[in-house]
Design a protein around this motif. Structure first.
Motif, PDB file in Angstrom:
ATOM      1  N   ASP A  78       0.573  23.835  33.499  1.00 16.27           N
ATOM      2  CA  ASP A  78      -0.490  23.515  32.551  1.00 16.27           C
ATOM      3  C   ASP A  78      -1.627  24.510  32.758  1.00 16.27           C
ATOM      4  O   ASP A  78      -2.489  24.324  33.613  1.00 16.27           O
ATOM      5  CB  ASP A  78      -0.973  22.078  32.745  1.00 16.27           C
ATOM      6  CG  ASP A  78      -1.974  21.661  31.668  1.00 16.27           C
ATOM      7  OD1 ASP A  78      -2.102  22.407  30.666  1.00 16.27           O
ATOM      8  OD2 ASP A  78      -2.625  20.609  31.832  1.00 16.27           O
ATOM      9  N   LYS A  88       3.048  21.596  23.597  1.00 16.26           N
ATOM     10  CA  LYS A  88       3.778  21.282  24.819  1.00 16.26           C
ATOM     11  C   LYS A  88       5.230  21.730  24.726  1.00 16.26           C
ATOM     12  O   LYS A  88       5.819  22.193  25.712  1.00 16.26           O
ATOM     13  CB  LYS A  88       3.703  19.776  25.079  1.00 16.26           C
ATOM     14  CG  LYS A  88       4.305  19.354  26.403  1.00 16.26           C
ATOM     15  CD  LYS A  88       4.115  17.867  26.644  1.00 16.26           C
ATOM     16  CE  LYS A  88       4.709  17.463  27.986  1.00 16.26           C
ATOM     17  NZ  LYS A  88       4.535  15.991  28.229  1.00 16.26           N
ATOM     18  N   LYS A  92       7.064  24.472  27.195  1.00 11.52           N
ATOM     19  CA  LYS A  92       8.284  24.093  27.912  1.00 11.52           C
ATOM     20  C   LYS A  92       9.400  25.102  27.663  1.00 11.52           C
ATOM     21  O   LYS A  92      10.169  25.442  28.579  1.00 11.52           O
ATOM     22  CB  LYS A  92       8.720  22.697  27.475  1.00 11.52           C
ATOM     23  CG  LYS A  92       9.897  22.154  28.264  1.00 11.52           C
ATOM     24  CD  LYS A  92      10.222  20.725  27.849  1.00 11.52           C
ATOM     25  CE  LYS A  92      11.395  20.183  28.672  1.00 11.52           C
ATOM     26  NZ  LYS A  92      11.739  18.787  28.279  1.00 11.52           N
TER      27      LYS A  92
END
Length: 541
Positions: A78, A88, A92
């Motif tokens: 993060d 997100k 990823k």
């Protein structure tokens, strides 16, 4: 000071165990950094993610050791980015790609320390003091002083005293390093670097690293000219020594177990003398490289040459230092002599010195692609690129379409091209060299077509001056094939690959111009037809 308990060895100081753990973590971080550098991971990221936000996030993960640890465990770091925002799911996906790339690059390798010759100590594990040497004190003279460092020993309440050769400030975390012969100990102390006041405001400087000198800037100045002589002397000495040692090794294998073989192995096949010679060579190279890099960064305010007489002004320091990317330079060269020179070339050390002094001088270091910089004509009106343009350390433009005839030092030409490449919108640092060649050839084809359509394909239509009245490296001579720098030859390649179309004519004639409106020679090339011999033309001066 407490002692370690539990699974740790008894009698070992807890702080020493902590420093050993810190060293282990540092070894792992350095191993990951070397893997990232040798696997070209940054270049792969640049080609995979055209989006600037995705690149920024991937590069930020590579720069943080904590983020690499999270990625290797299968997580997603993060990282806060002010200018860019990613979802997100996008983060990823990037973390998953980095995880696969790192695992493939590691290839089941483990970070190891081949030779343990140093240890890190904090302030609780050593003490420093200075004492005056006993003796007769002369009036008006400063008494002799000697500094000592006491480090923790193997037994409790017992320390090892190390005398130092000078007197300096020893504080904070230090590192004790033994030399290869284990006869001397060095104390490495980390100091905080303070940059000079005021940002650098001088003009940009582009440099081309070399092995005959430390570097050559875009103005043609060679910094550290004695660098190549030191390298050559050291490599030739190492070559002669290696040849003699190979013969001695053959004798010891042939007469294994004999007194002669044992005597040779004891007195003639040691490494102490080689280690001392290598240390002297490295010290000489570091001295020359350090002085050369300071000349580039500090300019007229160079502390090495001015000795404080010239002030350090921001206008003396370049705003940007443009260097070439040599991360992919590895493997053997075509010449064994060049391979031996490059093996002793401290390229990474010079780059680190440049980064440190650029930080002190508050200059920005920019890295650009080095592909074909020494083979491309720096003249913006031509830009002809070919391997025939360079011969050793000399550059000579072999443009078969216009009489450019630009000549000069190849390193100087490379530095000039590096300076122009910093603002190139098509060629970036990680652009593959094949793509760079295609881009340069396409630009040359556009220039050739524009000149042909405009009716100025020949030097005469462009109003070029007579070659006999031109002085310097730009002038060409009509007397045979001689120039101001000696005799020249026709390019080895009769049909240069400029990325253009194909010729369907049976007879293709290539013309080489030697003056305004003068056709000096022509060569016809056909399939199955012998080439016409070159005709010599004479002109009255």
């Amino acid at each position: 000071m407490g002692e370690a308990a539990g699974p740790l060895p008894a009698g070992v100081n807890v702080h020493l165990v902590d420093q050993a753990a810190f060293d282990a973590v540092d070894t792992c971080v350095r191993h990951l950094a070397s893997i990232v550098a040798t696997s070209s991971l940054k270049a792969k990221i640049w080609r995979r993610y055209p989006n600037g936000a995705e690149r920024h996030y991937a590069y930020a993960c590579l720069e943080r050791s904590s983020a690499l640890g999270i990625i290797m465990r299968g997580g997603t770091p993060d990282i806060t980015m002010r200018q860019h925002s990613l979802t997100k799911k996008e983060r990823k996906a990037i973390a998953s790609y980095l995880h696969r790339a790192l695992r493939k690059a590691l290839a089941h390798t483990w970070p190891t320390v081949r030779l343990v010759r140093s240890m890190a100590l904090d302030e609780t594990l050593y003490s420093s003091f200075v004492i005056e040497r006993p003796g007769k004190e002369h009036p008006g003279k400063t008494p002799k002083r000697r500094q000592y460092v006491q480090v923790i020993g193997p037994r409790p309440r017992e320390r090892i005293t190390i005398p130092l050769s000078g007197v300096s400030r020893v504080s904070g975390n230090i590192r004790v390093v033994l030399d290869e012969g284990s006869t001397r100990a060095f104390i490495h102390v980390a100091y905080e670097i303070q940059p000079l006041p005021g940002p650098a405001t001088g003009p940009d400087v582009a440099i081309d690293w070399g092995i005959t000198e430390v570097c050559t800037d875009d103005s043609g100045i060679k910094h550290g000219a004695s660098y190549g002589a030191i390298l050559k002397r050291a490599t030739e000495q190492r070559k002669r020594t290696g040849q003699v040692r190979n013969k001695l090794w053959a004798i010891t294998k042939k007469d294994a177990g004999s007194k002669r073989a044992k005597r040779i192995a004891k007195y003639n096949l040691g490494t102490k003398k080689q280690a001392r010679r290598r240390a002297r060579t490295q010290a000489a190279l570091q001295t020359v490289a350090g002085a050369a890099i300071k000349e580039v960064i500090y300019g007229e305010g160079n502390r090495t040459r001015a000795r404080g007489k010239v002030p350090q002004l921001p206008a003396h320091r370049p705003r940007r230092v443009i260097v070439e990317d040599l991360a992919q330079l590895r493997g053997k060269a075509k010449s064994k002599k060049i391979s031996r020179l490059c093996s002793s070339w401290a390229r990474s050390e010079n780059e680190e010195r440049m980064a440190v002094h650029a930080y002190i001088g508050r200059s920005d270091v920019r890295v650009v692609s080095a592909a074909y910089t020494s083979q491309t004509c720096p003249d913006p009106h031509y830009g002809y690129v070919s391997q025939d343009n360079r011969s050793g350390d000399w550059f000579h433009c072999r443009n078969p379409y216009w009489e450019c005839n630009r000549q000069g030092d190849a390193d100087h030409v490379a530095a000039v091209n590096l300076k122009t490449r910093i603002n190139d919108p098509e060629i970036h640092r990680f652009t593959p060299h094949i793509e760079v060649k295609k881009i340069l050839d396409a630009r040359f084809v556009c220039r050739r077509e524009s000149r042909t359509k405009g009716g100025d394909a020949s030097p005469a239509s462009r109003g070029q001056r007579d070659a006999t009245s031109t002085s310097g490296a730009q002038g060409a001579s009509v007397d045979g094939a001689a120039t101001a720098h000696g005799r020249t030859s026709i390019p080895r390649r009769s049909d240069p690959d400029v990325g253009g179309g194909t010729t369907t004519d049976l007879h293709r004639v290539r013309s080489i111009w030697r003056g305004p409106g003068r056709l000096s020679s022509a060569r016809a090339k056909t399939k199955g037809v012998p080439s016409v011999p070159l005709q010599k033309f004479t002109e009255k001066q």
